[in-house]
Design a protein around this motif. Structure first.
Motif, mmCIF file in Angstrom:
data_model
loop_
_atom_site.group_PDB
_atom_site.id
_atom_site.type_symbol
_atom_site.label_atom_id
_atom_site.label_comp_id
_atom_site.label_asym_id
_atom_site.label_seq_id
_atom_site.Cartn_x
_atom_site.Cartn_y
_atom_site.Cartn_z
ATOM 1 N N GLY A 97 -28.750 21.828 -84.375
ATOM 2 C CA GLY A 97 -29.984 22.518 -84.018
ATOM 3 C C GLY A 97 -29.772 23.847 -83.336
ATOM 4 O O GLY A 97 -30.717 24.629 -83.202
ATOM 5 N N GLN A 98 -28.533 24.117 -82.888
ATOM 6 C CA GLN A 98 -28.246 25.389 -82.237
ATOM 7 C C GLN A 98 -28.124 26.511 -83.264
ATOM 8 O O GLN A 98 -27.705 26.279 -84.396
ATOM 9 N N THR A 99 -28.487 27.722 -82.858
ATOM 10 C CA THR A 99 -28.401 28.888 -83.724
ATOM 11 C C THR A 99 -27.147 29.683 -83.405
ATOM 12 O O THR A 99 -26.799 29.864 -82.241
ATOM 13 N N ASP A 100 -26.483 30.152 -84.447
ATOM 14 C CA ASP A 100 -25.265 30.951 -84.293
ATOM 15 C C ASP A 100 -25.641 32.436 -84.392
ATOM 16 O O ASP A 100 -25.920 32.932 -85.486
ATOM 17 N N PRO A 101 -25.677 33.157 -83.271
ATOM 18 C CA PRO A 101 -26.098 34.573 -83.296
ATOM 19 C C PRO A 101 -25.236 35.425 -84.223
ATOM 20 O O PRO A 101 -25.749 36.323 -84.902
ATOM 21 N N LYS A 102 -23.928 35.174 -84.248
ATOM 22 C CA LYS A 102 -23.035 35.972 -85.085
ATOM 23 C C LYS A 102 -23.359 35.779 -86.565
ATOM 24 O O LYS A 102 -23.457 36.757 -87.329
ATOM 25 N N PHE A 103 -23.570 34.528 -86.970
ATOM 26 C CA PHE A 103 -23.889 34.252 -88.371
ATOM 27 C C PHE A 103 -25.281 34.775 -88.718
ATOM 28 O O PHE A 103 -25.510 35.284 -89.824
ATOM 29 N N GLU A 104 -26.213 34.670 -87.786
ATOM 30 C CA GLU A 104 -27.560 35.182 -88.018
ATOM 31 C C GLU A 104 -27.526 36.691 -88.244
ATOM 32 O O GLU A 104 -28.278 37.224 -89.069
ATOM 33 N N HIS A 105 -26.650 37.377 -87.506
ATOM 34 C CA HIS A 105 -26.513 38.827 -87.679
ATOM 35 C C HIS A 105 -26.008 39.149 -89.090
ATOM 36 O O HIS A 105 -26.464 40.115 -89.718
ATOM 37 N N ILE A 106 -25.084 38.327 -89.581
ATOM 38 C CA ILE A 106 -24.579 38.529 -90.948
ATOM 39 C C ILE A 106 -25.682 38.256 -91.961
ATOM 40 O O ILE A 106 -25.847 38.997 -92.940
ATOM 41 N N LEU A 107 -26.478 37.212 -91.719
ATOM 42 C CA LEU A 107 -27.583 36.889 -92.631
ATOM 43 C C LEU A 107 -28.613 38.012 -92.666
ATOM 44 O O LEU A 107 -29.254 38.239 -93.699
ATOM 45 N N ASP A 108 -28.764 38.719 -91.560
ATOM 46 C CA ASP A 108 -29.689 39.861 -91.543
ATOM 47 C C ASP A 108 -29.274 40.912 -92.561
ATOM 48 O O ASP A 108 -30.111 41.679 -93.057
ATOM 49 N N GLN A 109 -27.985 40.933 -92.896
ATOM 50 C CA GLN A 109 -27.475 41.916 -93.852
ATOM 51 C C GLN A 109 -27.537 41.407 -95.292
ATOM 52 O O GLN A 109 -27.820 42.174 -96.212
ATOM 53 N N VAL A 110 -27.244 40.126 -95.495
ATOM 54 C CA VAL A 110 -27.153 39.603 -96.868
ATOM 55 C C VAL A 110 -28.408 38.840 -97.311
ATOM 56 O O VAL A 110 -28.651 38.690 -98.509
ATOM 57 N N VAL A 136 -18.196 26.402 -82.810
ATOM 58 C CA VAL A 136 -18.697 25.070 -83.159
ATOM 59 C C VAL A 136 -19.947 24.819 -82.322
ATOM 60 O O VAL A 136 -19.911 24.894 -81.093
ATOM 61 N N LEU A 137 -21.067 24.527 -82.972
ATOM 62 C CA LEU A 137 -22.349 24.402 -82.288
ATOM 63 C C LEU A 137 -22.879 22.983 -82.367
ATOM 64 O O LEU A 137 -22.534 22.224 -83.285
ATOM 65 N N GLU A 138 -23.715 22.653 -81.408
ATOM 66 C CA GLU A 138 -24.420 21.384 -81.451
ATOM 67 C C GLU A 138 -25.509 21.459 -82.524
ATOM 68 O O GLU A 138 -25.955 22.540 -82.900
#
Length: 217
Positions: free
Chosen positions: A111-124, A107-109
């Motif tokens: 404006g914060q970036t989620d590194p794990k989700f960003e890594h998944i987005l790099d794939q899809v 759970v992020l504040e």
């Protein structure tokens, strides 16, 4: 459908004879040979699409080890979150979709970036188009399942190499001690279930490494 083709051909021949007799209004039916032919062709195409879909699912299972039920779950979950039914998920919809399938994100504040989700987005969605297509989503989900299956297989193969009897899905404490440190053996024994024989009786100091491998994933 194919078996009815001969019946349709017979109807077309009868229709031609009716037309030759200058009978253009058949009070016994609202159908014509042409309309029946169109319906038959539509049915044939529908069956071909279903057959093609099934063949794809079977092929996917052969290549990846992912079952038809898993593929249906992936597909139905995507459709649930695809509210406008355009075959795409916005990033927030995609994240919710993954959460429903068991993926955990912090759970992020705002404006914060989620590194794990960003890594998944790099794939899809490497170009950050702002959405994930159904095809990219399915490819990602199948690849994740395939990674797990391969990892499970690797763990099983490691224990199979330790076991004296490679044909049996168990390993003994003595066999573990010959290869692993005592601390590692104690960890395995603590986590592994005792192996049950054909009578469902647990064998002393004999452990089910297949069940253990499955539990890791």
């Amino acid at each position: 459908i194919k078996m009815k083709k001969d019946s349709l051909k017979h109807i077309e021949e009868l229709g031609a004879k009716v037309e030759e007799a200058l009978i253009f209004d058949n009070k016994y039916t609202e159908h014509t040979p042409v309309s029946l032919g169109q319906q038959w062709d539509q049915s044939r195409q529908m069956v071909m699409r279903i057959q093609h879909n099934l063949e794809q699912q079977i092929q996917a299972r052969k290549l990846t080890g992912v079952s038809e039920e898993q593929l249906r779950d992936f597909s139905s979950t995507f459709k649930h979150f695809d509210k406008d039914q355009n075959g795409k998920l916005e990033h927030h919809e995609f994240k919710s979709c993954l959460r429903s399938l068991g993926h955990e994100f912090p759970v992020l504040e705002q404006g914060q970036t989620d590194p794990k989700f960003e890594h998944i987005l790099d794939q899809v969605d490497p170009n950050r188009r702002g959405h994930t297509t159904f095809e990219d989503y399915m490819t990602f989900m199948i690849s994740k399942e395939t990674d797990n299956i391969q990892s499970i297989a690797e763990v099983e193969e490691a224990f199979r190499a330790i076991a004296a009897n490679r044909d049996k899905p168990y390993v003994t404490k003595e066999e573990l001690l010959q290869v692993l440190s005592r601390d590692q053996v104690e960890y395995c024994i603590k986590k592994m279930k005792l192996y049950k024989d054909s009578t469902a009786s647990e064998l002393r100091d004999v452990y089910d490494y297949k069940d253990f491998a499955q539990s890791l994933f």
